[in-house]
Design a protein around this motif. Structure first.
Motif, PDB file in Angstrom:
ATOM      1  N   SER A 169       0.837  -1.205   0.000  1.00  0.00           N
ATOM      2  CA  SER A 169       0.000   0.000   0.000  1.00  0.00           C
ATOM      3  C   SER A 169       0.868   1.250   0.000  1.00  0.00           C
ATOM      4  N   THR A 170       0.273   2.380  -0.376  1.00  0.00           N
ATOM      5  CA  THR A 170       0.992   3.650  -0.388  1.00  0.00           C
ATOM      6  C   THR A 170       0.220   4.701   0.396  1.00  0.00           C
ATOM      7  N   LEU A 171       0.955   5.656   0.926  1.00  0.00           N
ATOM      8  CA  LEU A 171       0.380   6.782   1.656  1.00  0.00           C
ATOM      9  C   LEU A 171       0.980   8.061   1.102  1.00  0.00           C
ATOM     10  N   THR A 172       0.175   9.100   1.015  1.00  0.00           N
ATOM     11  CA  THR A 172       0.681  10.394   0.562  1.00  0.00           C
ATOM     12  C   THR A 172       0.400  11.448   1.608  1.00  0.00           C
ATOM     13  N   GLY A 173       1.264  12.422   1.659  1.00  0.00           N
ATOM     14  CA  GLY A 173       1.092  13.509   2.601  1.00  0.00           C
ATOM     15  C   GLY A 173       1.896  14.720   2.173  1.00  0.00           C
ATOM     16  N   CYS A 174       1.750  15.772   2.931  1.00  0.00           N
ATOM     17  CA  CYS A 174       2.487  17.003   2.638  1.00  0.00           C
ATOM     18  C   CYS A 174       3.899  16.949   3.200  1.00  0.00           C
ATOM     19  N   LEU A 175       4.066  16.218   4.325  1.00  0.00           N
ATOM     20  CA  LEU A 175       5.336  16.221   5.040  1.00  0.00           C
ATOM     21  C   LEU A 175       5.543  14.861   5.694  1.00  0.00           C
ATOM     22  N   LEU A 176       6.795  14.390   5.726  1.00  0.00           N
ATOM     23  CA  LEU A 176       7.187  13.155   6.397  1.00  0.00           C
ATOM     24  C   LEU A 176       8.047  13.510   7.596  1.00  0.00           C
ATOM     25  N   VAL A 177       7.763  12.880   8.752  1.00  0.00           N
ATOM     26  CA  VAL A 177       8.576  13.078   9.954  1.00  0.00           C
ATOM     27  C   VAL A 177       9.085  11.722  10.417  1.00  0.00           C
ATOM     28  N   GLY A 178      10.406  11.600  10.550  1.00  0.00           N
ATOM     29  CA  GLY A 178      11.017  10.372  11.039  1.00  0.00           C
ATOM     30  C   GLY A 178      11.206  10.421  12.538  1.00  0.00           C
ATOM     31  N   CYS A 179      10.483   9.541  13.237  1.00  0.00           N
ATOM     32  CA  CYS A 179      10.642   9.372  14.689  1.00  0.00           C
ATOM     33  C   CYS A 179      11.051   7.923  14.951  1.00  0.00           C
ATOM     34  N   ASP A 180      11.891   7.391  14.081  1.00  0.00           N
ATOM     35  CA  ASP A 180      12.165   5.958  14.060  1.00  0.00           C
ATOM     36  C   ASP A 180      13.542   5.582  14.576  1.00  0.00           C
ATOM     37  N   GLY A 181      14.061   6.326  15.543  1.00  0.00           N
ATOM     38  CA  GLY A 181      15.216   5.893  16.308  1.00  0.00           C
ATOM     39  C   GLY A 181      16.567   6.167  15.683  1.00  0.00           C
ATOM     40  N   ARG A 182      17.602   5.726  16.408  1.00  0.00           N
ATOM     41  CA  ARG A 182      18.981   6.022  16.017  1.00  0.00           C
ATOM     42  C   ARG A 182      19.364   5.406  14.684  1.00  0.00           C
ATOM     43  N   ARG A 183      18.727   4.321  14.313  1.00  0.00           N
ATOM     44  CA  ARG A 183      18.981   3.705  13.013  1.00  0.00           C
ATOM     45  C   ARG A 183      17.845   4.059  12.055  1.00  0.00           C
ATOM     46  N   SER A 184      17.504   5.296  12.047  1.00  0.00           N
ATOM     47  CA  SER A 184      16.341   5.778  11.303  1.00  0.00           C
ATOM     48  C   SER A 184      16.376   5.399   9.830  1.00  0.00           C
ATOM     49  N   GLY A 185      15.385   4.607   9.409  1.00  0.00           N
ATOM     50  CA  GLY A 185      15.239   4.306   7.989  1.00  0.00           C
ATOM     51  C   GLY A 185      14.825   5.536   7.205  1.00  0.00           C
ATOM     52  N   THR A 186      14.054   6.412   7.854  1.00  0.00           N
ATOM     53  CA  THR A 186      13.629   7.650   7.194  1.00  0.00           C
ATOM     54  C   THR A 186      14.848   8.491   6.805  1.00  0.00           C
ATOM     55  N   ALA A 187      15.785   8.639   7.732  1.00  0.00           N
ATOM     56  CA  ALA A 187      16.998   9.410   7.447  1.00  0.00           C
ATOM     57  C   ALA A 187      17.852   8.721   6.394  1.00  0.00           C
ATOM     58  N   ALA A 188      17.990   7.400   6.516  1.00  0.00           N
ATOM     59  CA  ALA A 188      18.833   6.659   5.573  1.00  0.00           C
ATOM     60  C   ALA A 188      18.291   6.751   4.154  1.00  0.00           C
ATOM     61  N   ARG A 189      16.974   6.590   4.007  1.00  0.00           N
ATOM     62  CA  ARG A 189      16.378   6.671   2.666  1.00  0.00           C
ATOM     63  C   ARG A 189      16.508   8.064   2.075  1.00  0.00           C
ATOM     64  N   ALA A 190      16.611   9.081   2.938  1.00  0.00           N
ATOM     65  CA  ALA A 190      16.788  10.459   2.462  1.00  0.00           C
ATOM     66  C   ALA A 190      18.260  10.782   2.197  1.00  0.00           C
ATOM     67  N   GLY A 191      19.156   9.822   2.449  1.00  0.00           N
ATOM     68  CA  GLY A 191      20.576  10.043   2.206  1.00  0.00           C
ATOM     69  C   GLY A 191      21.275  10.865   3.265  1.00  0.00           C
ATOM     70  N   ILE A 192      20.668  10.965   4.460  1.00  0.00           N
ATOM     71  CA  ILE A 192      21.274  11.743   5.543  1.00  0.00           C
ATOM     72  C   ILE A 192      22.233  10.853   6.333  1.00  0.00           C
ATOM     73  N   LEU A 288      27.371   8.174  20.790  1.00  0.00           N
ATOM     74  CA  LEU A 288      26.893   9.495  20.389  1.00  0.00           C
ATOM     75  C   LEU A 288      26.646   9.440  18.893  1.00  0.00           C
ATOM     76  N   THR A 289      25.456   9.768  18.461  1.00  0.00           N
ATOM     77  CA  THR A 289      25.138   9.747  17.037  1.00  0.00           C
ATOM     78  C   THR A 289      24.192  10.894  16.719  1.00  0.00           C
ATOM     79  N   ILE A 290      24.638  11.774  15.826  1.00  0.00           N
ATOM     80  CA  ILE A 290      23.843  12.946  15.458  1.00  0.00           C
ATOM     81  C   ILE A 290      23.718  12.995  13.946  1.00  0.00           C
ATOM     82  N   ALA A 291      22.483  13.146  13.471  1.00  0.00           N
ATOM     83  CA  ALA A 291      22.263  13.271  12.034  1.00  0.00           C
ATOM     84  C   ALA A 291      22.921  14.546  11.522  1.00  0.00           C
ATOM     85  N   ASN A 292      23.553  14.453  10.362  1.00  0.00           N
ATOM     86  CA  ASN A 292      24.233  15.622   9.796  1.00  0.00           C
ATOM     87  C   ASN A 292      23.255  16.705   9.362  1.00  0.00           C
ATOM     88  N   ALA A 293      22.003  16.346   9.192  1.00  0.00           N
ATOM     89  CA  ALA A 293      20.931  17.317   8.929  1.00  0.00           C
ATOM     90  C   ALA A 293      19.678  16.812   9.621  1.00  0.00           C
TER      91      ALA A 293
END
Length: 420
Positions: A169-192, A288-293
């Motif tokens: 299934s697919t979902l659409t929205g105006c904005l995506l927020v990643g609250c998925d932890g230190r190994r965030s798939g949201t961040a990884a898929r965005a290339g962060i 210690l792990t901080i996203a670069n963006a």
């Protein structure tokens, strides 16, 4: 709004109204409730099944919520659901020493009576806080929950973002927020990418029952391998966050319960009488792990997905809730001005608000851990004298109490106890 970019960020009818949140732990639901309260429609996706997320069994996990975080939970309608299960933290005692030899005569003692606002914070068990957030979301018609699904792909264009779930299934929205932890798939898929390092320490986490009352006092005992935090729960119980070198922690956690307690007792001391385990035992590596963006195209990161730090000051969840308050405020005010809340120009306001505060906190916890997690004689003398000085000066003590309560810095409205 006096902004030359206003024409670029005003949204038209083609933009999607929904905010998609990936991660249904604690920060995700808190953000969903904060946004829904101001009229946004939110869909939250979590990999765990709903019955697992609502499991009310006590497993030993608990959180130290600063006073400012408690105000946020109260403002979004969650606190009344957990208040009866919350233990106020009235004092904090910080000492230094070795296991079995007792603490140094130099120490820091912070009392909530030095500020006017009330307790410095509250201890709340994971089972109560998680269930309260889920029940509050169930009661809000602006929130849609999807459980037992994972995101396998994300994409964006000029008007919105699209998620593909593992059921096709697919979902659409105006904005995506990643609250998925230190190994965030949201961040990884965005290339962060992320920056940071491993501490070579592992936290042993459990809850204990003890014979004597704790009187709402939290203790932090610094030892060369790492700190031991003893945090008061309701009744004659306390939550333990005990840091050891990773190889030692692995051996300790593998011990039978009686042997585990034999290792803990000389570190814990006898000031609360005899102790026994209550609930399960956990371990987690410390780094210690901080996203670069903190943001990307139509995407923002919150909580551990943006920053993970040492638990030495108990600020992990509190830092995440500051993110929640800041992002909810930025998006809500932008929406009221007719802006496209998914615009990078809007999201940059959130990143600018949170990056410096987060970096400062991460560096402070890092320095504090390195300063205390060793047995170098000169450092021991210096830090003991420093603790003695802080403990003897009312102005410094009051500053530390306000910091512990989360009352310093540029606070979002929700953490001030005010609606957006």
């Amino acid at each position: 709004m006096d902004n030359p970019e206003r024409a670029r960020i005003l949204h038209g009818m083609e933009h999607k109204p929904d905010i998609l949140i990936v991660g249904g732990g604690l920060n995700g639901p808190a953000l969903a409730l904060a946004l829904a309260q101001t009229g946004h429609t939110v869909t939250i996706i979590d990999a765990l099944a709903e019955k697992v997320r609502k499991n009310a069994a006590f497993d030993g996990r608990a959180y130290a919520l600063a006073l400012a975080s408690q105000r946020l939970l109260q403002t979004i309608g969650v606190w009344e659901r957990v208040a009866d299960h919350a233990q106020p933290m009235l004092e904090i005692k910080v000492t230094d020493g070795h296991a079995g030899t007792g603490p140094s005569p130099f120490f820091m003692h912070f009392d909530h009576a030095e500020i006017e606002e009330g307790p410095m914070g509250y201890m709340v068990e994971d089972r109560h806080l998680r269930r309260a957030l889920l029940d509050a979301m169930d009661a809000d018609s602006n929130i849609t929950q999807i459980s037992g699904r994972t995101v396998i792909a994300q994409d964006h264009d000029a008007t919105g973002v699209t998620l593909t779930l593992n059921d096709g299934s697919t979902l659409t929205g105006c904005l995506l927020v990643g609250c998925d932890g230190r190994r965030s798939g949201t961040a990884a898929r965005a290339g962060i990418k992320r920056s940071g390092w491993d501490y070579g320490q592992t936290a042993l986490v459990c809850a204990i029952e003890h014979d004597l009352p704790h009187h709402g006092i939290a203790h932090q005992f610094f030892m060369p391998p790492g700190p031991l935090a003893i945090l008061p729960l309701t009744g004659n119980r306390s939550s333990i966050v005990w840091s050891e070198r990773t190889d030692a922690a692995k051996r300790i956690n593998a011990l039978p319960e009686a042997d585990y307690l034999q290792v803990l007792r000389p570190r814990f001391g006898d000031f609360l009488g005899d102790i026994k385990l209550a609930g399960d035992r956990f371990t987690y590596p410390l780094n210690l792990t901080i996203a670069n963006a903190f943001i990307g195209e139509r995407m923002a990161l919150v909580g551990d997905a943006a920053h993970g730090m040492h638990p030495i000051a108990g600020q992990g969840l509190n830092a995440g809730l500051r993110d929640v308050g800041a992002l909810a405020e930025v998006l809500t005010l932008a929406g009221r001005r007719g802006e496209d809340i998914g615009s990078v120009l809007v999201l940059e306001r959130y990143q600018e608000w949170r990056r410096f505060d987060t970096a400062s906190l991460a560096m402070a916890t890092d320095v504090f851990n390195k300063l205390f997690s060793n047995d170098k004689p000169l450092l021991r003398v210096g830090r003991d004298i420093g603790m003695g000085i802080v403990g003897s000066l009312p102005g410094l003590r009051r500053g530390f109490v306000r910091e512990a309560a989360g009352l310093t810095g540029d606070l979002p409205k929700l953490l001030q106890g005010r609606p957006i």
